[in-house]
Enzyme design. Structure first.
Site, short mmCIF file in Angstrom:
data_model
loop_
_atom_site.label_atom_id
_atom_site.label_comp_id
_atom_site.label_asym_id
_atom_site.label_seq_id
_atom_site.Cartn_x
_atom_site.Cartn_y
_atom_site.Cartn_z
CG ASN A 9 -1.73 1.22 1.39
OD1 ASN A 9 -1.77 2.05 0.49
ND2 ASN A 9 -2.37 1.38 2.53
CE LYS A 11 -0.07 3.20 4.79
NZ LYS A 11 0.08 3.30 6.23
CG HIS A 96 -5.67 1.91 5.22
ND1 HIS A 96 -5.23 2.85 6.12
CD2 HIS A 96 -4.66 1.01 5.08
CE1 HIS A 96 -4.00 2.53 6.50
NE2 HIS A 96 -3.64 1.41 5.88
CD GLU A 98 -2.76 5.44 6.76
OE1 GLU A 98 -2.75 5.48 5.52
OE2 GLU A 98 -1.85 4.92 7.44
CD GLU A 168 -3.23 -2.33 7.34
OE1 GLU A 168 -2.14 -2.57 6.83
OE2 GLU A 168 -3.86 -1.27 7.11
N GLY A 174 2.95 2.37 10.84
CA GLY A 174 3.92 3.45 10.68
C GLY A 174 4.68 3.79 11.96
CB SER A 213 5.62 -1.72 11.98
OG SER A 213 5.24 -0.40 12.30
P1 13P Z 1 3.29 0.48 7.66
O1 13P Z 1 3.78 -0.82 7.07
O2 13P Z 1 4.01 1.68 7.18
O3 13P Z 1 3.19 0.38 9.17
O4 13P Z 1 1.77 0.66 7.14
C1 13P Z 1 0.88 -0.38 7.25
C2 13P Z 1 -0.33 -0.05 6.49
O5 13P Z 1 -1.09 0.83 6.85
C3 13P Z 1 -0.57 -0.80 5.24
O6 13P Z 1 -1.84 -0.58 4.76
#
Ligand code: 13P
Length: 252
Positions: A9, A11, A96, A98, A168, A174, A213
């Site tokens: 992803n 983003k 997601h 976010e 997640e 992150g 992560s």
């Molecule tokens: P990270 O791997 O940067 O923690 O992000 C995970 C994520 O949100 C994947 O959709």
């Protein structure tokens, strides 16, 4: 035996040129294992076509990071399922954290997106996960169960390869602090149980992947757990070497 699944992803990262380079880098590195691992790259909308060209003829599949539930019309800024198919997408990430937290997407909106995407023939990665506050309050299972129920109730899934559930935990995204394999396995097993109650026996063949992560250093121990079928990778998927290494380890 469930086929392993690794999606990147990206983003809100990558302009066209660097997106093409990254996709070509990953495609070159993972060619030997795409029969054993489903590999999906999900760039931002603006880079979909460039990435589609870069991965053409490789075993890698294209995904989008979101979709809207209407087919067409006055929805400024939104993208329909048919538009994603038109741009070369086979997969779409829905719900997601976010989008849930920053853009205030609700369970009901997530559900409408899942229905619309599946109806158009897209394959869906639906994301669930709890906040740090919810985890510390002992609410992980309640929160995740609620999200899974809302996402799946009444759905009929005949082909289990069309749906992936991504657990997640928001506190792990992150942050560099991934859930331990044991923590993640506990939630994955719970998700499979709930999915089984809703969807029946097909739930045993649905992939449940972990995100938060994930790196080339922790993927192997995560995948050693029986209900962790792959990963949804954020930050590490922006580096061709790291993403390649994660996919290769998933294929071992
Ligand atoms: P990270 O791997 O940067 O923690 O992000 C995970 C994520 O949100 C994947 O959709």
């Amino acid at each position: 035996m469930r086929k392993k699944f690794v999606a990147g992803n990206w983003k809100m990262n990558m302009l066209g040129k660097e997106a093409g380079q990254l996709a070509r880098g990953v495609a070159g590195g993972v060619a030997s294992v795409t029969d054993e691992v489903d590999v999906v790259l999900a760039p931002p909308f603006t880079a979909l076509r460039i990435v589609a060209e870069a991965i053409e003829g490789t075993g890698i599949r294209l995904g989008a990071q979101d979709v809207f539930w209407e087919e067409r019309g006055p929805y400024t800024g939104e993208i329909s399922p048919a538009m994603l198919v038109d741009a070369g997408c086979e997969w779409v990430i829905i719900g997601h954290s976010e989008r849930r937290n920053v853009l205030h997407e609700t369970d009901a909106m997530v559900r409408k997106k899942i229905d619309a995407a599946l109806a158009e023939g897209l394959r869906v990665i639906v994301c669930v996960g709890e906040t740090l506050e919810e985890k510390e309050g002992g609410e992980t299972v309640t929160v995740v169960d609620g999200q899974v129920e809302s996402a799946l109730s009444g759905l009929e899934i005949r082909d289990p390869s069309r749906l992936v559930i991504a657990y997640e935990p928001i506190w792990a995204i992150g942050t560099g602090h991934n859930a331990t394999p044991e923590e993640a396995e506990f939630v994955h097993a719970t998700i499979r149980e709930i999915a089984g109650k809703i969807l029946g026996g097909v739930a045993d063949r649905i992939r449940i992947v972990y995100g938060g992560s994930v790196t080339e250093d922790n993927i192997t121990e995560l995948l050693a757990e029986p209900d962790i079928d792959g990963a949804l990778v954020g930050g590490a998927s922006l580096r061709a070497d790291a993403m390649t290494s994660i996919v290769l380890k998933a294929g071992e």
